[in-house]
Scaffold this motif. Structure first.
Motif, short mmCIF file in Angstrom:
data_model
loop_
_atom_site.label_atom_id
_atom_site.label_comp_id
_atom_site.label_asym_id
_atom_site.label_seq_id
_atom_site.Cartn_x
_atom_site.Cartn_y
_atom_site.Cartn_z
N ASN A 49 -3.02 -5.77 -12.52
CA ASN A 49 -3.09 -6.42 -11.21
C ASN A 49 -2.23 -7.68 -11.27
O ASN A 49 -2.66 -8.72 -11.78
CB ASN A 49 -4.55 -6.76 -10.88
CG ASN A 49 -4.72 -7.33 -9.50
OD1 ASN A 49 -3.79 -7.90 -8.93
ND2 ASN A 49 -5.91 -7.19 -8.95
N ARG A 62 -1.06 -9.75 -8.98
CA ARG A 62 -1.47 -10.94 -8.22
C ARG A 62 -2.57 -11.69 -8.96
O ARG A 62 -2.52 -12.91 -9.12
CB ARG A 62 -1.95 -10.55 -6.83
CG ARG A 62 -0.79 -10.29 -5.90
CD ARG A 62 -1.21 -10.29 -4.45
NE ARG A 62 -0.02 -10.24 -3.61
CZ ARG A 62 0.72 -9.15 -3.43
NH1 ARG A 62 0.41 -8.03 -4.03
NH2 ARG A 62 1.79 -9.20 -2.67
N LYS A 94 -6.15 -12.19 -2.03
CA LYS A 94 -5.70 -10.79 -2.13
C LYS A 94 -5.87 -10.24 -3.54
O LYS A 94 -5.01 -9.56 -4.07
CB LYS A 94 -4.24 -10.66 -1.71
CG LYS A 94 -4.04 -10.95 -0.23
CD LYS A 94 -2.59 -10.91 0.14
CE LYS A 94 -2.17 -12.22 0.75
NZ LYS A 94 -0.79 -12.36 1.03
N SER A 121 -7.88 -4.83 -5.58
CA SER A 121 -6.75 -3.91 -5.57
C SER A 121 -7.21 -2.51 -5.96
O SER A 121 -8.41 -2.21 -5.90
CB SER A 121 -5.70 -4.44 -6.54
OG SER A 121 -4.58 -3.60 -6.56
N THR A 122 -6.29 -1.67 -6.36
CA THR A 122 -6.64 -0.32 -6.78
C THR A 122 -6.00 -0.06 -8.14
O THR A 122 -5.08 -0.75 -8.53
CB THR A 122 -6.08 0.73 -5.81
OG1 THR A 122 -4.68 0.53 -5.71
CG2 THR A 122 -6.72 0.63 -4.45
N TYR A 123 -6.53 0.91 -8.86
CA TYR A 123 -5.86 1.33 -10.09
C TYR A 123 -5.98 2.83 -10.24
O TYR A 123 -6.93 3.44 -9.74
CB TYR A 123 -6.41 0.58 -11.31
CG TYR A 123 -7.78 0.98 -11.78
CD1 TYR A 123 -8.92 0.60 -11.09
CD2 TYR A 123 -7.93 1.73 -12.95
CE1 TYR A 123 -10.18 0.95 -11.54
CE2 TYR A 123 -9.18 2.09 -13.41
CZ TYR A 123 -10.31 1.70 -12.69
OH TYR A 123 -11.54 2.05 -13.15
N ALA A 152 -10.42 1.96 -5.82
CA ALA A 152 -10.40 0.58 -5.32
C ALA A 152 -11.49 -0.22 -6.02
O ALA A 152 -12.53 0.32 -6.39
CB ALA A 152 -10.64 0.58 -3.82
N THR A 177 -4.32 -6.59 -17.63
CA THR A 177 -3.87 -7.82 -16.97
C THR A 177 -3.88 -8.98 -17.97
O THR A 177 -2.99 -9.83 -17.94
CB THR A 177 -4.76 -8.14 -15.75
OG1 THR A 177 -4.78 -6.99 -14.91
CG2 THR A 177 -4.21 -9.31 -14.96
N LYS A 205 3.68 -1.20 0.13
CA LYS A 205 3.32 -0.42 -1.07
C LYS A 205 4.57 -0.07 -1.87
O LYS A 205 4.60 -0.22 -3.08
CB LYS A 205 2.60 0.87 -0.65
CG LYS A 205 1.11 0.70 -0.55
CD LYS A 205 0.47 0.90 -1.91
CE LYS A 205 -0.96 0.44 -1.94
NZ LYS A 205 -1.10 -0.96 -2.29
N ASP A 251 5.78 -3.04 -3.82
CA ASP A 251 4.96 -3.33 -5.00
C ASP A 251 5.33 -2.40 -6.14
O ASP A 251 5.43 -2.79 -7.28
CB ASP A 251 3.46 -3.15 -4.67
CG ASP A 251 2.84 -4.46 -4.21
OD1 ASP A 251 3.58 -5.46 -4.15
OD2 ASP A 251 1.63 -4.48 -3.92
#
Lengths: 277, 129
Positions: free
Chosen positions: A73, A75, A138, A141-143, A151, A200, B5, B8
């Motif tokens: 992630n 961000r 923000k 997120s998703t992985y 999510a 991360t 998307k 990113d």
């Protein structure tokens, strides 16, 4: 000892350190410091410098793959890097004034903590609802998982941020990646899935370590003659370890290495107390 | 949303490659330096037991490295490798800054700038006192 002998011993030692570090999940940097100081009687400041340079190499190398897969992630990493880099700058400045035995003793305790933590059973967190601050930043997120994108939510941003600052201080003071502390901040406090928090954490290590390394470099901790065999050895050892890790069940290995590492840690603490560092 | 998307994704791809090739370049340079250093100094004795603190600012250090490179000194080549290794995460941050800017994510442009500022502070705090 001549330069050639020292370099060869260092290289072999760093290979083992990278290997053990990768299998135990603790990272090669933490294993190389006791090796340099206790066995080869290198001053702890040089050991810290070489270890932290090797942290940049191994973490960037392994972060590359996870970033591409979209697990990291970015961000979250970027936001928490504010805390880790600020902490790292403080830690590196502290290390310049802290006496060597103090650093050795603190290092021993951090090592014991990380080793015990690596054995702890990991429970997977998964929260759906995020805190307001996390949403503003923000961070959720998703992985990717085998069953598609998953999510996840994020909580306790400020708690995680403070823990990250502590991880940064330890990283700058002790020359370690302090991955165990970073993962605790994200996994236990912010409730981020384990896979995301480990990758991360790896992603953040390079920048955190660079922030302290710039100070180390200017203060003369980074001795090319020591760094060269250490960095190359640790990276090759870590790569070999990662290959083996896929094939064997790491559980028993982990217990074995954790015991070895706790032994090293007690050795560091003892040497720090009798002022032999 | 769809557009974002894709961006990113691109960012992940470029940053992943940047990290990988950065590390390999840096280490290859350091390895070459190591060989040169060993060939020239193999029989010298080491003296790493005592730490000698010296405050050299990074600009001076880069200048010294360049001077050493001209003379093909092993230690200078290793140091160049180490400097390249430091540049890898720094380039990664600079790239993130540009990417967040193009995504019009100004909050993260600000956060990235703050991290860059802290690293600049470390250059400043590291010398001259």
């Amino acid at each position: 000892m001549t330069v050639l002998t020292f370099t060869l011993i260092m290289f072999l030692g760093a290979l083992c350190a990278g290997f053990v570090g990768s299998l135990s999940g603790l990272g090669g940097g933490v294993v190389i410091i006791p090796l340099l100081t206790v066995l080869l009687h290198v001053d702890i400041h040089y050991a810290i410098g070489a270890a932290l340079v090797s942290v940049i190499a191994t973490s960037s190398g392994s972060a590359a793959a996870y970033v591409k897969e979209g697990i990291t992630n970015m961000r979250l990493g970027m936001f928490l890097e504010i805390a880790t880099t600020a902490g790292a700058v403080g830690g590196a400045l502290l290390s310049a004034i802290a006496p060597a035995p103090f650093i050795a003793i603190l290092f021993g305790f951090a090592l014991i903590f990380s080793a015990i933590n690596s054995l702890r059973k990991k429970e997977e967190h998964h929260v759906e609802v995020s805190s307001d601050l996390a949403l503003k930043l923000k961070l959720p997120s998703t992985y990717p998982t085998p069953s598609g994108l998953m999510a996840y939510g994020t909580k306790n941003v400020l708690g995680g941020f403070s823990m990250m600052a502590l991880a940064g201080v330890l990283s700058g003071l002790l020359g370690i990646g302090s991955g165990a502390f970073k993962v605790i901040a994200m996994d236990n406090i912010m409730k981020i899935p384990f896979k995301v928090s480990t990758t991360t954490s790896n992603f953040m290590m390079g920048v955190t370590a660079t922030a302290s390394c710039v100070i180390y470099l200017q203060k003369g901790y980074i001795e090319p003659g020591i760094c060269m065999p250490v960095v190359i050895g640790v990276l090759l050892g870590a790569m070999t370890g990662a290959k083996i890790l896929v094939k064997v069940n790491p559980k028993k290995l982990r217990i074995f290495f954790a015991v070895v590492i706790i032994g090293l840690a007690f050795n560091m603490i003892y040497n720090g107390i009798v002022d032999n560092i | 949303m769809e557009q974002k998307k894709i961006q990113d994704r691109d960012m992940q791809y470029i940053i992943g490659n940047l990290l990988r090739y950065g590390v390999w370049t840096a280490l290859s340079v350091a390895a070459v330096g190591g060989i040169v250093y060993l060939l020239r100094h193999e029989t010298e004795r080491i003296h790493y037991q005592t730490f000698i603190e010296h405050d050299v600012n990074i600009f001076q250090l880069v200048a010294n490295t360049v001077k050493g490179l001209v003379k093909a000194e092993g230690k200078a080549i290793i140091l160049l490798g180490i400097l390249l290794l430091f540049l890898t995460p720094i380039l990664r941050i600079c790239f993130s800054l540009i990417a967040f800017f193009f995504e019009k994510d100004y909050l993260y442009v600000g956060i990235t700038l703050l991290v860059i500022a802290i690293i600049c502070c470390s250059i400043f705090f590291g010398f001259g006192h």
